[in-house]
Design a protein around this motif. Structure first.
Motif, PDB file in Angstrom:
ATOM      1  N   TYR A  97      31.052  59.738  17.471  1.00 30.92           N
ATOM      2  CA  TYR A  97      30.347  60.086  16.190  1.00 30.92           C
ATOM      3  C   TYR A  97      29.896  61.683  16.255  1.00 30.92           C
ATOM      4  CZ  TYR A  97      26.819  60.483  12.484  1.00 30.92           C
ATOM      5  OH  TYR A  97      26.011  60.913  11.523  1.00 30.92           O
ATOM      6  N   MET A  98      29.435  61.997  17.639  1.00 28.69           N
ATOM      7  CA  MET A  98      28.939  63.419  17.850  1.00 28.69           C
ATOM      8  C   MET A  98      30.446  64.326  17.962  1.00 28.69           C
ATOM      9  SD  MET A  98      26.183  64.282  18.557  1.00 28.69           S
ATOM     10  CE  MET A  98      25.395  65.942  18.567  1.00 28.69           C
ATOM     11  N   LEU A 101      31.055  64.997  14.353  1.00 26.96           N
ATOM     12  CA  LEU A 101      30.240  65.968  13.768  1.00 26.96           C
ATOM     13  C   LEU A 101      30.607  67.517  14.017  1.00 26.96           C
ATOM     14  CD1 LEU A 101      26.833  64.045  14.227  1.00 26.96           C
ATOM     15  CD2 LEU A 101      27.870  64.465  11.911  1.00 26.96           C
ATOM     16  N   TYR A 102      31.096  67.448  15.195  1.00 34.79           N
ATOM     17  CA  TYR A 102      31.851  68.858  15.532  1.00 34.79           C
ATOM     18  C   TYR A 102      33.214  68.885  15.267  1.00 34.79           C
ATOM     19  CZ  TYR A 102      27.679  70.038  18.356  1.00 34.79           C
ATOM     20  OH  TYR A 102      26.611  70.461  18.590  1.00 34.79           O
ATOM     21  N   LEU A 145      25.793  63.602  25.311  1.00 35.11           N
ATOM     22  CA  LEU A 145      25.971  63.688  23.896  1.00 35.11           C
ATOM     23  C   LEU A 145      26.306  65.351  23.776  1.00 35.11           C
ATOM     24  CD1 LEU A 145      23.497  61.533  22.441  1.00 35.11           C
ATOM     25  CD2 LEU A 145      25.701  61.275  21.860  1.00 35.11           C
TER      26      LEU A 145
END
Ligand SMILES: Nc1ncnc2c1ncn2[C@@H]1O[C@H](COP(=O)(O)OP(=O)(O)OP(=O)(O)O)[C@@H](O)[C@H]1O
Ligand SMILES: [Mg+2]
Lengths: 241, 376
Positions: A97-98, A101-102, A145
């Motif tokens: 997910y991280m 997001l990037y 993360l």
């Protein structure tokens, strides 16, 4: 000599009447591990949060390489002092997910997540929900993360707090390996850790840099046998907020 | 021991004064809102009056009529056709429509002189599912009844007919409160949205999100979409359960879905506004109660509420509670499912709902950004 990756000039920040930072200036070289030391309330977290754009500062000039302006988000990877993890997501889910997001491409993202889990000793728990991890594992996840987007500068705010000696050694080696790929800023209260890891130290007290240099330089200059002595010598024995 | 714990807990509460004030004052504030908006002791009902012969005498009688104890009176206005009267009822500008037949006054003369037993038939029309109609009907009926007996000297029931609007006749008791409950299914999303978004601040997740490439709009949309979907499911599930238990509600489902979607978006936006001010789930919960109560009690979701005109735009009167998006949600739903309106029938509601939704969303996103996300 190569240009610094990051340069901070005259960083000022106050919270109401509390002057947390009174003109901080330093630069970070490529592949350098820079440890920011200082008593509680010295302004370390504030300084980091200003760099990362989490809180506004009063005035400063920030340079990424030679470009003046706000630092580009995707170049920075912050592991915050507090635990910020998704308790209801599994480790692999939140790392991916991280990455999303990037906007990291999917194939790279899953490889990177697996690699981070292996290197931080979390691979056995890859499918476990983060809420079920032990405190030390959560802290290591907190570090993982911050690296999913392969940042050029890794910023770790007290990453080893609450870790047992085994994890601490693991994390120390992990950070050393990271420095092969990127520059690292690290805050810590563990002088031993700082001495073993850092190429250079910055000592902050009351929002100002009071000393700067390599661990060996500091020890020599103040004729102390270890960093803790230097620290006490420079910041005194009285308790801070 | 209990005393010490209670004292400490009280001390902590005093240190969140906003929350404490909201818990203390929300309900009293609503009492105040009520008396401010509905101040008078007397209640008056709006009656649309159609008479082809333009029977002025009866209209004036009714206009001056009031219950013996002076607590109820009628507010009469002419309409030029029965259709116009029905429109007025749909728009909430009248609770009942009376249609005075041709030759009504002549028939009264004949009753008076004993030539016939009953007058010409008066027609009452309205939304039979509305409790406002029931009361307005009784009052209007009594006033005409008294007019007739005064005029003829006979006390006798007069001939009348009741014409329901839309399918309000076929409805079962359960149908009266289903549209309100369907809107309620959407209104309670306020909690979910505001608690989710404030939870982001509380857990620090927002900090992580802000470090990434995600923009405010992306973050807020991302967190809103699941809530909107949940709301729509809950909305239609409410209807489904009602249907299973014999509800007769029907109407244009596509338009119903559109109204539900717009209402959900407006409620989501309100949730954003709440979470702009709350940085923990618990304070978001307390704060969300305020708009929740506004939406529940002042938009007609729980019980019908009378229109209080604020100003007129052309021939449309804008009420105070028209500022609440849910007012239009409730009205549109009622029109669609009870009065069997079509697209043109709910055009006004759709326009208002769309405008308010866009406005609320713009405000909500902006405010959340300003208060929870902006940096120097
Ligand atoms: N949100 C805030 N509002 C007001 N003052 C603050 C806030 N955050 C930090 N401060 C103050 O700013 C100063 C610097 O705090 P900061 O958290 O940066 O210290 P630190 O060096 O990271 O300390 P520690 O080692 O304990 O983490 C302290 O005096 C602190 O009280
Ligand atoms: Mg700190």
């Amino acid at each position: 000599m190569k240009e610094p990756v990051l340069t901070v000039k005259d960083l000022y920040k106050s919270y109401g009447r509390v002057e947390a930072l009174k003109g901080i200036s330093y630069s970070l070289k490529e592949h350098e591990i820079l440890a920011v030391l200082g008593p509680n309330g010295a302004g370390k977290t504030t300084e980091i949060n200003c760099l990362c754009g989490i809180i506004p500062f009063d005035s400063a000039q920030l340079y990424y390489r030679n470009e003046l302006g706000r630092l580009p988000k995707e170049k920075l990877g912050l592991c915050p002092q507090e635990l910020i993890i998704w308790k209801k997501l599994s480790l692999i889910e939140q790392l991916i997910y991280m990455g999303n997001l990037y906007e990291v491409p999917k194939n790279i993202s899953s490889l990177r997540a697996e690699e981070l889990l292996v290197n931080l000793g979390l691979i056995d728990k890859r499918r476990a929900l983060a809420g079920s991890l032990s405190g030390g594992m959560k802290r290591r996840l907190n570090v993982a993360l911050s690296l999913m987007h392969d940042p050029e500068i890794l910023i770790l705010d007290e990453p080893e707090a609450g870790l047992d000696p085994q994890s601490r050694i693991l994390l120390r080696n992990f950070i050393k390996i990271q420095a092969k790929k990127r520059s690292v800023i690290l805050t810590t209260h563990n002088m031993d850790e700082a001495e073993r890891l850092a190429d250079r130290l910055i000592l902050i007290d009351h929002g100002e840099i009071i000393e700067e240099g390599s661990p060996s330089y500091m020890k020599e200059r103040y004729s102390c046998s270890n960093l803790e002595e230097v620290f006490i010598h420079l910041t005194g024995r009285s308790l801070r907020d | 021991m209990i005393g010490k714990i209670a004292k400490t807990s009280m001390k902590e509460q005093l240190r969140s004064p906003v929350i404490l004030l909201l818990s203390l004052l929300t309900a009293p504030l609503f009492v105040l809102i009520y008396v401010l908006f509905f101040p008078s002791e007397t209640s008056s009902f709006d009656v649309a009056y159609y008479s082809q012969e333009r029977n002025q005498a009866l209209l004036e009688y009714m206009n001056n009529w009031s219950m013996e104890d002076q607590t109820v009176n009628l507010n009469m206005h002419w309409v030029n056709s029965p259709q116009e009267g029905s429109k007025d009822i749909e728009q909430g500008e009248a609770q009942v429509l009376v249609i005075i037949p041709e030759g009504f006054e002549d028939s009264l003369d004949q009753v008076k002189s004993g030539l016939r037993e009953q007058s010409e038939r008066v027609i009452f029309s309205g939304d039979l599912s509305s409790s406002m109609y029931s009361i307005a009907f009784i009052m209007t009926y009594s006033s005409i009844d008294q007019y007739i007996s005064q005029r003829t000297g006979h006390i006798s029931p007069f001939a009348m007919e009741e014409q329901p609007l839309g399918n309000s006749m076929e409805l079962r008791e359960i149908d009266y409160y289903i549209p309100g409950l369907m809107i309620f299914a959407l209104i309670i999303l306020l909690f979910q949205v505001s608690m989710n978004l404030s939870g982001l601040v509380e857990s620090g997740i927002l900090k992580r999100l802000r470090l990434t490439r995600a923009t405010t709009l992306e973050i807020l949309s991302g967190y809103s979409i699941p809530v909107v979907l949940i709301g729509l499911c809950s909305f239609f599930l409410t209807l489904l359960v009602a249907k299973l238990f014999g509800s007769n509600l029907h109407g244009n489902w596509l338009l119903t879905a559109l109204v539900a979607l717009l209402t959900t978006l407006a409620i989501t936006a309100t949730g954003m506004i709440v979470s702009a001010f709350a940085s923990s789930t618990s304070s978001a919960f307390i704060m969300a109660n305020f708009p929740l109560m506004l939406f529940m009690f002042f938009s007609g979701a729980m019980y019908p509420i009378k229109k209080i005109t604020m100003f007129n735009l052309g021939n449309i009167s804008i009420g105070v509670f028209d500022l609440l998006p849910t007012t239009h949600g409730v009205n549109a739903l009622h029109k669609l499912l009870v009065l069997q309106s079509d697209f043109s029938g709910i055009l006004y509601e759709l326009i208002c709902l769309t405008l308010l939704t866009v406005l609320f969303l713009a405000f909500g996103v902006r405010l959340y950004y300003k208060r929870q996300m902006e940096i120097g």
